[in-house]
Design an enzyme around this catalytic site. Sequence first.
Site, PDB file in Angstrom:
ATOM      1  CG  ASP A  35      -2.207  -0.872   0.917  1.00  0.00           C
ATOM      2  OD1 ASP A  35      -2.450  -1.412  -0.084  1.00  0.00           O
ATOM      3  OD2 ASP A  35      -2.823  -1.252   2.107  1.00  0.00           O
ATOM      4  CE  LYS A  57      -8.143   0.698  -2.155  1.00  0.00           C
ATOM      5  NZ  LYS A  57      -7.262  -0.379  -1.841  1.00  0.00           N
ATOM      6  CG  MET A 171      -7.975   7.283   7.268  1.00  0.00           C
ATOM      7  SD  MET A 171      -8.563   5.683   6.643  1.00  0.00           S
ATOM      8  CE  MET A 171      -9.723   5.228   7.867  1.00  0.00           C
TER       9      MET A 171
END
Length: 261
Positions: A35, A57, A171
């Site tokens: 990732d 991502k 996040m």
Amino acid sequence: MTGRVHLIGAGPGDPELLTVRALRLLQSADVVVYDRLVSGEIMGCVPAGTRRISVGKAAGFHPVPQERINALLIELASAGLCVARLKGGDPTIFGRGGEEYEALIAAGIPCEQVPGITAAQGAALSAGIPLTHRGLATGLRYVTGHRARDAALDLDWASLADPQTTLVVYMGAANMAEIAAQLIRHGMPADLPVLAVSRATTASEQRLSASLSGIAAALEAKPMPAPVLFVIGHVAGLARDEALPLAALDAAPFCKLASHG
């Protein structure tokens, strides 16, 4: 001959926070699928000849959809390869590791989950604070500050607004103004300390301290690279002014020593 997949937690960024098992599996894999949040120092522990596939991502930018990642892991293992699926932090803490595990098991692919040190633990370690501390926090909760496809945050605000519980928001930068307002509206003190951390335990770590009522404005004045993790609670007031010198360590000798130890 069917191979296998190891869902591996890379930890928060410092390669010395990898588990011994994670490092061993990385160095024996045929291919590493990784990732965006896996640090370059950790990728430096992967042998030079190992195939690497990036499926990273970013917020609002998913060049490799999750369904394609699941299919890719199945394809690689079905070809007889030993696959290291490397994720930042712990793969099962807001990392979609559970979704990938379910897809692999459903396809008959042997799969092992290898836990990693979470981003919350890494951020707290670097700032020199405990996530729980006698007299300051009787509990600890992890929540996401972002919903898939930017859906509305439908969190149980009344339950989360407990000043005696350390609340860690993953996040949450884009929604911090709403998160702070909801927590204050449901009973959290406006002056409760908050610590925001980006790229914890790495050489590029950034930290920002503010009150709950002031964290959104402070973040707007001093933007931090996403994703940003927030520690909300009395323990955040114990944060050191300077980061601990973990990220200054050279990863190369560690990786070399571990691979031959």
